[in-house]
Design a protein around this motif. Structure first.
Motif, PDB file in Angstrom:
ATOM      1  N   PRO A  27       0.804  -1.219   0.000  1.00 35.91           N
ATOM      2  CA  PRO A  27       0.000   0.000   0.000  1.00 35.91           C
ATOM      3  C   PRO A  27       0.842   1.278   0.000  1.00 35.91           C
ATOM      4  N   MET A  37       0.600   4.209  -2.958  1.00 37.13           N
ATOM      5  CA  MET A  37       0.311   5.618  -2.660  1.00 37.13           C
ATOM      6  C   MET A  37       1.455   6.522  -3.088  1.00 37.13           C
ATOM      7  N   GLU A  96      -3.675  -0.495   7.335  1.00 36.55           N
ATOM      8  CA  GLU A  96      -3.860   0.687   6.494  1.00 36.55           C
ATOM      9  C   GLU A  96      -3.456   1.955   7.244  1.00 36.55           C
ATOM     10  N   THR A 152      -7.992   4.848  -1.877  1.00 32.25           N
ATOM     11  CA  THR A 152      -7.103   3.688  -1.818  1.00 32.25           C
ATOM     12  C   THR A 152      -7.894   2.394  -1.687  1.00 32.25           C
ATOM     13  N   ASN A 208      -2.740  -3.865  -4.791  1.00 32.90           N
ATOM     14  CA  ASN A 208      -2.986  -2.564  -4.170  1.00 32.90           C
ATOM     15  C   ASN A 208      -3.156  -1.468  -5.216  1.00 32.90           C
ATOM     16  N   ALA A 238      -3.979   3.092  -5.627  1.00 31.97           N
ATOM     17  CA  ALA A 238      -4.295   4.410  -5.121  1.00 31.97           C
ATOM     18  C   ALA A 238      -4.530   5.342  -6.294  1.00 31.97           C
TER      19      ALA A 238
END
Length: 402
Positions: A274, A278, A307, A385, A393, A395
């Motif tokens: 994650p 991002m 998260e 997200t 994953n 974003a």
């Protein structure tokens, strides 16, 4: 590079059957979770879900096609019709070969699969429409057939990140010159015996059957799993130049997106994946200040804590965050595009939807989650997200279209 903008939004979920009604309900903190009516779940360990109510598929599809296709397609086509109307886009009157669709679903036609597998097990005749009515790419197929979208026809099936990936794929197609307009579309409808019992067997679902409205509790200490939801959303993406030429309303600009894999566990999340997704989105967007994040926030003990940890690793000062899954549950493959649509509407209206049912603080989840009440704030940049089984994953960042 010609900027890519959003010019149309459609949405349907457990709190509304249009983008406007759903967004207003989310802002008000309405919860669409209740006891399951799609089948008799009274004897099940999990008896609750967020079902779409008051939806008539005959309002958007031919009755013969309704019988031939699964509910996820019906929901998706509803969202698509709204988005195209909102964008004032008529593919038949334009260059249809330059207009395409990028669709998403996590599982696809699970109720139709269940029905026909049961028929086969008991020696009954299987429907000839079983396969074409349930396979994942048929959402994109029906979209193109109904609206004459003759450009790229794509499908993403990446678990709970699929909806977000569909938007990314649509943007990439336009960036590569493959289309002038792409509709990103995501839908899911897995509230059936197999869907609920399957996730229940792996201990992923909440068992707060005694109080459905508070069962989904993102970031709350008492959270015990997610609540299944169903729904769909659609976004119209096009180049800024194309949108301006036809005088389209512009909701937002796609500023950046990122994708990554954990390369770890099949279901348990990691922090590194994650974080990298991002960071990639931020880098592509030029590292703007993010004013609000619509989090994945599933209401699972491990997921929400992980998260939160990822946000802290990315941002020196973490902006306000919220999860709408307390209201509509987890719509699996559709969740990414539903949450992107909500993020765009929040950006346009300068208001952040609340994380409802957040009552008991958790030491592992200690950020500003816009608890229980929507909050007005001047927003210029928002991020959404999502993460999925298999360690996938994503974003995405939207900015106001200046």
């Amino acid at each position: 590079m010609n900027p890519i903008v959003i010019t149309g939004i459609g949405m349907i979920n457990g709190v509304g059957i249009s983008a406007e009604s759903a967004f207003e309900a989310l802002i008000e903190g309405v919860c669409g979770i209740d006891y399951i009516t799609h089948f008799d779940a009274s004897g099940d360990a999990v008896q609750i879900a967020s079902e779409v109510k008051g939806f008539d598929p005959s309002s958007i599809m031919d009755p013969k096609d309704i019988k031939k296709s699964d509910r996820f397609i019906h929901l998706g086509m509803h969202a698509l019709k709204e988005a195209l109307a909102d964008a004032a886009l008529e593919p038949q009157s334009g260059d249809a070969a330059r207009m395409g669709v990028s669709a998403a679903t996590g599982i696809g036609g699970l109720p139709m699969m269940q029905e026909n597998i049961e028929k086969n097990a008991f020696g009954k005749k299987i429907s000839p429409f079983f396969i074409p009515g349930s396979i994942t790419n048929m959402l994109a197929g029906y979209a193109s057939i109904y609206y004459g979208l003759k450009g790229p026809n794509l499908s993403s099936t990446t678990a709970c990140t699929a909806g977000l990936h569909a938007i990314n794929q649509a943007a990439k197609t336009i960036m590569a010159g493959g289309a002038d307009v792409m509709v990103a579309l995501g839908a899911e409808a897995c509230i059936c015996e197999t869907g609920i019992r399957g996730f229940s067997a792996m201990k992923a679902l909440s068992t707060h059957n005694d109080d459905p409205k508070t069962a989904s509790r993102p970031f709350d200490k008492e959270r015990d799993g997610f609540v299944m939801g169903e729904g769909a959303a659609a976004l119209v993406l096009e180049t800024l130049e194309h949108a301006q030429k036809r005088g389209a309303k512009i909701y937002a600009r796609v500023a950046g997106f990122g994708e990554s894999a954990d390369a770890g566990h099949i279901t348990a999340p990691a922090t590194d994946g994650p974080v990298r997704a991002m960071q990639a989105a931020l880098q592509m967007a030029g590292n703007p200040r993010v004013d609000y994040i619509n989090a994945h926030g599933t209401s699972t003990p491990l997921g929400d804590a992980n998260e939160t940890k990822a946000f802290k690793a990315v941002f020196e000062t973490v902006p306000p965050i919220s999860s709408i899954k307390g209201s509509i549950g987890h719509c699996l493959g559709a969740t990414g595009i539903i949450e992107a649509a909500v993020s765009i509407m929040a950006l346009e209206r300068n208001i952040m939807p609340p994380t409802i049912n957040l009552r008991t603080p958790d030491d592992a989840c200690d950020l500003d989650y816009v608890a229980n009440t929507a909050r007005e704030k001047e927003l210029q940049t928002v991020m959404s997200t999502n993460y999925g089984f298999g360690g996938t994953n994503g974003a995405i960042i939207f900015t106001k279209a200046l």
